[in-house]
Design a protein around this motif. Sequence first.
Motif, PDB file in Angstrom:
ATOM      1  N   PHE A  82       5.722   3.875  15.855  1.00 19.71           N
ATOM      2  CA  PHE A  82       6.474   2.435  15.557  1.00 19.71           C
ATOM      3  C   PHE A  82       5.807   1.402  15.109  1.00 19.71           C
ATOM      4  CE2 PHE A  82       8.447  -1.423  17.058  1.00 19.71           C
ATOM      5  CZ  PHE A  82       9.719  -1.475  16.232  1.00 19.71           C
ATOM      6  N   GLU A  83       4.400   1.304  16.059  1.00 22.01           N
ATOM      7  CA  GLU A  83       3.697   0.066  15.724  1.00 22.01           C
ATOM      8  C   GLU A  83       3.098   0.294  14.377  1.00 22.01           C
ATOM      9  OE1 GLU A  83       0.097  -2.380  17.930  1.00 22.01           O
ATOM     10  OE2 GLU A  83       1.349  -1.411  19.080  1.00 22.01           O
ATOM     11  N   GLN A  84       2.416   1.810  13.887  1.00 17.26           N
ATOM     12  CA  GLN A  84       2.038   1.874  12.745  1.00 17.26           C
ATOM     13  C   GLN A  84       2.756   1.734  11.666  1.00 17.26           C
ATOM     14  OE1 GLN A  84       1.024   5.497  14.620  1.00 17.26           O
ATOM     15  NE2 GLN A  84      -1.238   5.398  14.490  1.00 17.26           N
ATOM     16  N   ASP A  85       4.025   2.245  11.828  1.00  8.55           N
ATOM     17  CA  ASP A  85       4.848   2.273  11.054  1.00  8.55           C
ATOM     18  C   ASP A  85       5.571   0.715  10.655  1.00  8.55           C
ATOM     19  OD1 ASP A  85       4.709   4.785  10.738  1.00  8.55           O
ATOM     20  OD2 ASP A  85       6.683   5.394  11.778  1.00  8.55           O
ATOM     21  N   VAL A  86       5.658  -0.075  11.505  1.00  7.39           N
ATOM     22  CA  VAL A  86       6.153  -1.401  11.390  1.00  7.39           C
ATOM     23  C   VAL A  86       4.936  -2.102  10.578  1.00  7.39           C
ATOM     24  CG1 VAL A  86       6.382  -3.822  12.515  1.00  7.39           C
ATOM     25  CG2 VAL A  86       7.613  -1.559  13.342  1.00  7.39           C
ATOM     26  N   ASN A  87       3.712  -1.864  10.948  1.00  5.39           N
ATOM     27  CA  ASN A  87       2.524  -2.504  10.128  1.00  5.39           C
ATOM     28  C   ASN A  87       2.661  -1.873   8.531  1.00  5.39           C
ATOM     29  OD1 ASN A  87       1.420  -3.977  12.219  1.00  5.39           O
ATOM     30  ND2 ASN A  87       0.379  -2.167  13.174  1.00  5.39           N
ATOM     31  N   GLN A  88       2.788  -0.717   8.388  1.00  6.84           N
ATOM     32  CA  GLN A  88       2.972  -0.342   6.917  1.00  6.84           C
ATOM     33  C   GLN A  88       4.023  -0.930   6.232  1.00  6.84           C
ATOM     34  OE1 GLN A  88       3.181   3.954   6.670  1.00  6.84           O
ATOM     35  NE2 GLN A  88       3.446   3.687   4.444  1.00  6.84           N
ATOM     36  N   ILE A  89       5.158  -1.324   6.970  1.00  7.85           N
ATOM     37  CA  ILE A  89       6.250  -1.862   6.378  1.00  7.85           C
ATOM     38  C   ILE A  89       5.913  -3.295   6.081  1.00  7.85           C
ATOM     39  CG2 ILE A  89       8.577  -2.768   6.607  1.00  7.85           C
ATOM     40  CD1 ILE A  89       9.174  -0.078   8.239  1.00  7.85           C
TER      41      ILE A  89
ATOM     42  N   LYS B 250       3.017  -4.768   5.528  1.00 10.11           N
ATOM     43  CA  LYS B 250       2.008  -4.792   4.325  1.00 10.11           C
ATOM     44  C   LYS B 250       2.844  -4.112   3.004  1.00 10.11           C
ATOM     45  CE  LYS B 250      -2.114  -2.407   2.842  1.00 10.11           C
ATOM     46  NZ  LYS B 250      -3.391  -1.392   3.001  1.00 10.11           N
ATOM     47  N   ARG B 251       3.790  -3.493   2.875  1.00 13.61           N
ATOM     48  CA  ARG B 251       4.439  -3.393   1.841  1.00 13.61           C
ATOM     49  C   ARG B 251       5.187  -4.381   1.199  1.00 13.61           C
ATOM     50  NH1 ARG B 251       7.500   2.659   1.343  1.00 13.61           N
ATOM     51  NH2 ARG B 251       5.441   4.018   1.661  1.00 13.61           N
ATOM     52  N   LEU B 252       5.628  -5.139   2.272  1.00 10.89           N
ATOM     53  CA  LEU B 252       6.513  -6.283   1.715  1.00 10.89           C
ATOM     54  C   LEU B 252       5.879  -7.560   1.774  1.00 10.89           C
ATOM     55  CD1 LEU B 252       9.666  -5.670   4.210  1.00 10.89           C
ATOM     56  CD2 LEU B 252       9.629  -5.281   1.999  1.00 10.89           C
ATOM     57  N   GLY B 253       4.644  -7.672   2.237  1.00  9.59           N
ATOM     58  CA  GLY B 253       3.713  -8.825   2.311  1.00  9.59           C
ATOM     59  C   GLY B 253       3.975  -9.825   3.051  1.00  9.59           C
ATOM     60  N   ILE B 254       4.713  -9.498   4.362  1.00  6.56           N
ATOM     61  CA  ILE B 254       5.015 -10.307   5.406  1.00  6.56           C
ATOM     62  C   ILE B 254       4.341  -9.981   6.604  1.00  6.56           C
ATOM     63  CG2 ILE B 254       7.220 -10.857   4.574  1.00  6.56           C
ATOM     64  CD1 ILE B 254       8.289  -8.470   6.640  1.00  6.56           C
ATOM     65  N   ASP B 255       4.339 -11.285   7.520  1.00  6.10           N
ATOM     66  CA  ASP B 255       3.437 -10.846   8.966  1.00  6.10           C
ATOM     67  C   ASP B 255       4.512 -11.431   9.991  1.00  6.10           C
ATOM     68  OD1 ASP B 255       1.747  -9.999  10.684  1.00  6.10           O
ATOM     69  OD2 ASP B 255       0.537 -11.549  10.351  1.00  6.10           O
ATOM     70  N   PHE B 256       4.564 -10.771  10.979  1.00  2.00           N
ATOM     71  CA  PHE B 256       5.100 -11.307  12.214  1.00  2.00           C
ATOM     72  C   PHE B 256       4.639 -10.382  13.455  1.00  2.00           C
ATOM     73  CE2 PHE B 256       7.692  -8.018  10.336  1.00  2.00           C
ATOM     74  CZ  PHE B 256       8.168  -7.256  11.216  1.00  2.00           C
ATOM     75  N   PRO B 257       4.827 -11.080  14.679  1.00  5.46           N
ATOM     76  CA  PRO B 257       4.335 -10.486  15.817  1.00  5.46           C
ATOM     77  C   PRO B 257       5.361  -9.486  16.294  1.00  5.46           C
ATOM     78  CG  PRO B 257       5.002 -12.582  16.482  1.00  5.46           C
ATOM     79  CD  PRO B 257       5.129 -12.348  15.017  1.00  5.46           C
TER      80      PRO B 257
END
Length: 80
Positions: free
Chosen positions: A24-31, A33-40
């Motif tokens: 989950f954490e790795q996949d959310v980080n990949q998404i 990055k792909r979308l160019g957004i960041d959130f906790p």
Amino acid sequence: MQSNYVYDVDNNLLVDFIGKLENFEQDVNQIKKRLGIDFPLLHLNTTNHNSNNSMLSLSAKDLITELWAIDFNNFDYSVN
């Protein structure tokens, strides 16, 4: 079946990424990055227990494997 949400009737994949709860954490980080957004990523309502797999009888495991065989195959999950 979960496959119905991401595969069409001819079994063509309709999405370019499928995340898994196990990553989950790795996949959310990949998404992100792909979308160019960041959130906790908040960890709410967590539990501390083992997989429910150990609580299932052999016949229950066999039934699950049979009923969701397409999902096991499409999402590359082991039936063992």
